[in-house]
Design an enzyme around this catalytic site. Structure first.
Site, PDB file in Angstrom:
ATOM      1  N   TYR A 173       0.831  -1.210   0.000  1.00 52.22           N
ATOM      2  CA  TYR A 173       0.000   0.000   0.000  1.00 52.22           C
ATOM      3  C   TYR A 173       0.868   1.264   0.000  1.00 52.22           C
ATOM      4  O   TYR A 173       1.985   1.267   0.499  1.00 52.22           O
ATOM      5  CB  TYR A 173      -0.972   0.009   1.182  1.00 52.22           C
ATOM      6  CG  TYR A 173      -0.353  -0.052   2.565  1.00 52.22           C
ATOM      7  CD1 TYR A 173       0.191   1.087   3.170  1.00 52.22           C
ATOM      8  CD2 TYR A 173      -0.349  -1.235   3.293  1.00 52.22           C
ATOM      9  CE1 TYR A 173       0.727   1.039   4.444  1.00 52.22           C
ATOM     10  CE2 TYR A 173       0.191  -1.304   4.556  1.00 52.22           C
ATOM     11  CZ  TYR A 173       0.729  -0.162   5.131  1.00 52.22           C
ATOM     12  OH  TYR A 173       1.262  -0.222   6.390  1.00 52.22           O
ATOM     13  N   ARG A 177       4.600   0.688   1.070  1.00 51.69           N
ATOM     14  CA  ARG A 177       5.033  -0.366   1.982  1.00 51.69           C
ATOM     15  C   ARG A 177       4.982  -1.713   1.266  1.00 51.69           C
ATOM     16  O   ARG A 177       3.995  -2.014   0.605  1.00 51.69           O
ATOM     17  CB  ARG A 177       4.115  -0.461   3.214  1.00 51.69           C
ATOM     18  CG  ARG A 177       4.019   0.735   4.113  1.00 51.69           C
ATOM     19  CD  ARG A 177       5.315   1.151   4.792  1.00 51.69           C
ATOM     20  NE  ARG A 177       6.313   0.137   5.060  1.00 51.69           N
ATOM     21  CZ  ARG A 177       6.312  -0.703   6.103  1.00 51.69           C
ATOM     22  NH1 ARG A 177       5.359  -0.659   6.989  1.00 51.69           N
ATOM     23  NH2 ARG A 177       7.290  -1.560   6.277  1.00 51.69           N
ATOM     24  N   HIS A 203       3.360  -6.808   4.292  1.00 51.39           N
ATOM     25  CA  HIS A 203       3.946  -7.079   5.611  1.00 51.39           C
ATOM     26  C   HIS A 203       2.850  -7.406   6.614  1.00 51.39           C
ATOM     27  O   HIS A 203       1.688  -7.043   6.433  1.00 51.39           O
ATOM     28  CB  HIS A 203       4.756  -5.881   6.114  1.00 51.39           C
ATOM     29  CG  HIS A 203       3.933  -4.650   6.295  1.00 51.39           C
ATOM     30  ND1 HIS A 203       3.610  -3.814   5.262  1.00 51.39           N
ATOM     31  CD2 HIS A 203       3.341  -4.110   7.399  1.00 51.39           C
ATOM     32  CE1 HIS A 203       2.869  -2.820   5.706  1.00 51.39           C
ATOM     33  NE2 HIS A 203       2.670  -2.978   7.005  1.00 51.39           N
ATOM     34  N   HIS A 238       2.300  -7.037  10.855  1.00 51.85           N
ATOM     35  CA  HIS A 238       2.815  -6.510  12.124  1.00 51.85           C
ATOM     36  C   HIS A 238       2.689  -7.588  13.201  1.00 51.85           C
ATOM     37  O   HIS A 238       1.671  -8.303  13.261  1.00 51.85           O
ATOM     38  CB  HIS A 238       2.025  -5.278  12.560  1.00 51.85           C
ATOM     39  CG  HIS A 238       2.112  -4.138  11.585  1.00 51.85           C
ATOM     40  ND1 HIS A 238       3.009  -3.106  11.724  1.00 51.85           N
ATOM     41  CD2 HIS A 238       1.419  -3.874  10.446  1.00 51.85           C
ATOM     42  CE1 HIS A 238       2.850  -2.256  10.726  1.00 51.85           C
ATOM     43  NE2 HIS A 238       1.890  -2.691   9.932  1.00 51.85           N
TER      44      HIS A 238
HETATM   45 FE   LIG Z   1       1.332  -1.765   8.087  1.00 47.72          FE
END
Ligand SMILES: [Fe+2]
Length: 248
Positions: A153, A163, A166, A168
């Protein structure tokens, strides 16, 4: 991890390696400039509640907590996206498993969109995907969950920054003061090496430890690919935790 230095299995204390973690102020990741400490750090002792709790057990979890494909389903149907199993082992510096620790995870949906009121990306929400879950490690330190692969995104860092895909992660440890937060990336993704947040980490081997490996041996045929992401706490082999950027 305020003021806590965890002993290893041999009783040794492993101080934080300031060369392994990025500096608090990394201008390529613009918001760090505003939140980085501007004064010398103070070391504060933890309170009893910070140092002794909470504790989590498997009974604390709901059956779907580690199934992001179904845990926020509105109508019984499943989340849209590339189906994945993500699993790994939480270890200490001496490769000793860390059992009974709460692992939490959150991510964008397959289109790269978060379910968050401040989300500004135009990719659509998936009504059957919430984007967060949790698991407790077993006696050998393993966690696992099902999810869909998050999309890349764009984010407002200036210019045209994106980014990489991923997830978190938070590892709770055995007390509030031990909570650690990091991010997992996907093997082979060229976007990893263009990300200003990843770029704040100087040591390429530290970045490499944030990249989950495709694990063809643990796929579910006709269902889900598998990625393995191990997390190592404190010491020379430790995973880079982003909340070590500020404070001590
Ligand atoms: Fe994120």
């Amino acid at each position: 991890m305020s003021g806590i230095i965890l002993p290893g299995a041999d009783g040794a204390l492993y101080p934080r390696n300031r060369d392994w973690h990025p500096p608090a102020n990394t201008p390529g990741y613009k918001s760090t400039t505003f939140r980085a400490p501007k004064h010398a750090l103070l070391s504060l002792g933890g309170t009893a509640s910070e140092l002794t709790g909470p504790t989590f057990g498997h009974s604390s979890l709901n059956p779907l907590d580690n199934d992001l494909i179904r845990n926020y389903s509105q109508d019984g149907s499943e989340a849209i996206g590339q189906r994945l199993i993500v699993y790994g082992q939480v270890l200490d510096e001496n490769a000793r498993p860390v059992p009974e620790t709460l692992v939490e995870f959150w991510q964008a949906n397959a289109g790269g969109r978060y379910r968050h009121r401040k989300e500004a990306y135009l990719a659509p929400l998936d009504p059957n995907f919430g984007g967060c879950g949790r698991a407790v490690t077993d006696e050998n330190g393993f966690y696992s969950f099902r999810t869909v692969k998050p999309g890349a995104y764009p984010w407002p860092n200036g210019g045209n920054d994106w980014r990489p895909a991923h997830i978190h992660f938070s590892v709770f440890g055995h007390a509030f003061a031990q909570r650690l937060i990091t991010q997992m990336y996907f093997e082979g993704d060229p976007m990893i090496w263009q990300c200003p947040i990843v770029g704040s980490i100087a040591d390429k081997s530290a970045i490499d430890q944030l990249i989950a490996r495709l694990d063809r041996h643990n796929t579910t045929p006709m269902d889900a690919l598998a990625y393995r992401f191990d997390i190592v706490l404190r010491g020379r082999r430790s995973t880079m935790f982003e909340n070590k950027l500020e404070g001590n």
